[in-house]
Design a protein around this motif. Structure first.
Motif: not given
Ligand code: HEM
Length: 484
Positions: A317-318, A320-321, A324, A455
């Motif tokens: 999730k980090k 992903q952030k 982004e 990923e």
């Protein structure tokens, strides 16, 4: 006859007995002095380190110094006596006096154990006058301006590393990213400071060719606190009886690379060796100063980037952030910000530097003439004091859940967090290359996000353990990731 033999035995034994008794009496008196009368007797700590430096030598050797002292601080408070003449301080308010104000206190004599090929280096010297002309000659190379002018070359090193990572990922075998990040570190240092890329990233062997040289120097940290004479003898004995082929070959390779570099550098060249030659240093010393950079700049940045990669994999999730943020920035086209200006990316780098423990132990400095009083505690001149990244970075009041990787904590950093952040040390002897190291980490983190290369990746080890030497060493020398 039996009586005669007994009599003779007593005569022979008497001097031996007297020497033993004298030694025991000396040790007893010295022990009582060190515990009750010594000018540091008011500093708390366990009994053994008050009596002998052997306690500190042992913990430095086995590589658990920082975590052992961490436990002692919980028991004894902010000042802990870790050897008869040395105190570890966990309070960041001590940093300005020890490291910053008026140049800080001088480095402790044990730094001489890090001399290179018989030369004092910018890092190892304890003498401000010796360091000054050398540091003055090279400091401009680490300025933001110099780094900006050479940005394209540094991006080039980072891109090559990411390409190599993608290539390795294709094999679906476990990839030792520590080896790759160390390769990037040596490429960045050589590209920016020597203007000659070592090109470790292109090497096809299982381990980077400079690794054994760097590892041998990192291992000096096991003996950091030994008196220099003892260290020099030990080094000589190891060289004579315990030398290994791998280290010798690596040393020879680094020696040749640096030798060619210095021989082909003119005093007009604006490179690290060129500037030192222009300052009047001998070829032999310039070689030593360049080799020192390869040691200082490889493992430190390499370790940090590998830890950042591992945490991006452990916390998708980090990652992903981060992606982004980076992708939104790319979408701005010509208006895109520099990587250095991206808040989450910077938080990832800062947290990586906090948690990776590249230099975990105390940076020991000597209290100057006149002594020093810190918050009502007096430290006499000549005593050795210092703070460590381990102690400051793992303070649970300043950094809740200190062992956890939480970049978010830096988005609203408190003043105390900045005060306790000690990754590059502080003051006049802080890391000379902190701008270069930070830029390399920022660029690499940007590319890791942009390329999506992490990923669907899994971390191989459940834990990464280190030897807590002056420069830490990852046990097993591997931080592995595997592409599913
Ligand atoms: C993330 C990477 C790095 C970390 C965490 C780091 C950490 C440190 C620390 C804590 C010190 C202070 C040591 C002390 O006071 O005893 C230091 C000093 C030093 N570092 Fe770094 N370093 C890094 C990268 C580099 C690189 C890339 C180079 C070389 C290009 C380098 C060269 C030096 C030198 C020469 C000194 C001595 C400065 C002086 O005493 O004047 N470091 N580093």
């Amino acid at each position: 006859m039996a009586l005669q033999t007994l009599f003779l035995g007593v005569i022979v034994a008497r001097p031996i007995l007297s020497s033993i008794l004298a030694t025991l009496a000396f040790l007893l008196i010295r022990s009582l002095y060190r515990i009750y009368v010594h000018p540091l007797s008011h500093i708390p700590g366990p009994t053994l380190p008050k009596l002998t430096s052997l306690w500190l030598y042992y913990h430095a050797y086995v590589g658990d110094e920082a975590s052992t002292i961490h436990k002692l601080h919980k028991q004894h408070g902010p000042n802990v006596r870790v050897s008869p003449n040395e105190v570890d301080i966990s309070d960041a308010d001590a940093i300005p006096a020890i490291y910053v104000s008026k140049g800080g206190f001088p480095k402790a004599a044990c730094y001489a154990n890090f001399d290179m090929d018989g030369h004092k280096t910018i890092f190892s010297t304890t003498d401000a006058e010796y360091r000054s002309p050398r540091a003055k000659a090279v400091v401009p190379l680490f300025s933001t301006k110099a780094l900006r002018e050479n940005e394209a070359a540094i991006w080039g090193c980072v891109d090559s590393m990411v390409e190599r990572l993608k290539e390795e990922a294709e094999t679906k075998r476990a990839v030792n990213v520590l080896n790759l990040t160390r390769s990037l570190a040596v490429d960045t240092v050589s590209t920016h400071l020597f203007r000659e890329n070592y090109d470790g990233v292109s090497e096809r062997g299982p381990v980077l060719s400079v690794s054994a040289f760097v590892d041998a120097f990192v291992a000096v940290g096991r003996f950091f606190y030994l008196p220099n004479t003892a260290f020099v003898w030990l080094e000589w004995a190891v060289g004579k009886w315990a030398a290994d082929r791998k280290t010798d070959d690596s040393r020879t390779l680094v020696d040749k690379f640096v030798g060619n570099l210095v021989t082909n550098t003119s005093t007009k060249s604006a490179t690290y060796p060129g500037r030192l030659l222009a300052a009047g240093l001998s070829y032999s010393e310039v070689k030593a100063q360049c080799k020192d950079l390869i040691f200082a700049g490889t493992d430190s940045t390499g370790m940090n980037l590998a830890i950042i990669m591992r945490n991006m994999v452990l916390f998708p999730k980090k990652y992903q952030k981060l992606k982004e943020e980076v992708n939104s920035n790319i979408a701005l086209g010509a208006d895109a910000e520099d990587a250095q200006a991206l808040p989450y990316l910077n938080a990832v780098v800062k947290e990586g530097l906090r948690i990776s423990m590249a230099t975990p132990t105390r940076l020991p400095h000597v209290v100057p003439t006149g002594g020093w009083t810190f918050k009502d505690t007096y430290f006499p001149a000549g005593s050795i004091v210092g703070c460590s990244a381990y102690e400051l970075h793992f303070n649970p009041i300043i950094f809740p859940e200190p062992q956890s990787f939480k970049p978010e904590r830096w988005l609203n950093a408190t003043e105390a967090m900045s005060k306790y952040w000690f990754a590059f040390g502080a003051g006049s002897r802080a890391c000379i290359a902190r701008n270069l190291a930070t830029l390399e980490l920022q660029f690499a983190t940007e590319r890791l996000a942009r390329s999506n290369v992490l990923e669907g990746v899994r971390a191989v080890q459940s834990e990464v353990e280190i030897f807590e030497w002056f420069n830490s060493k990852v046990k097993g020398e591997r931080i592995e990731l595997i592409w599913k």
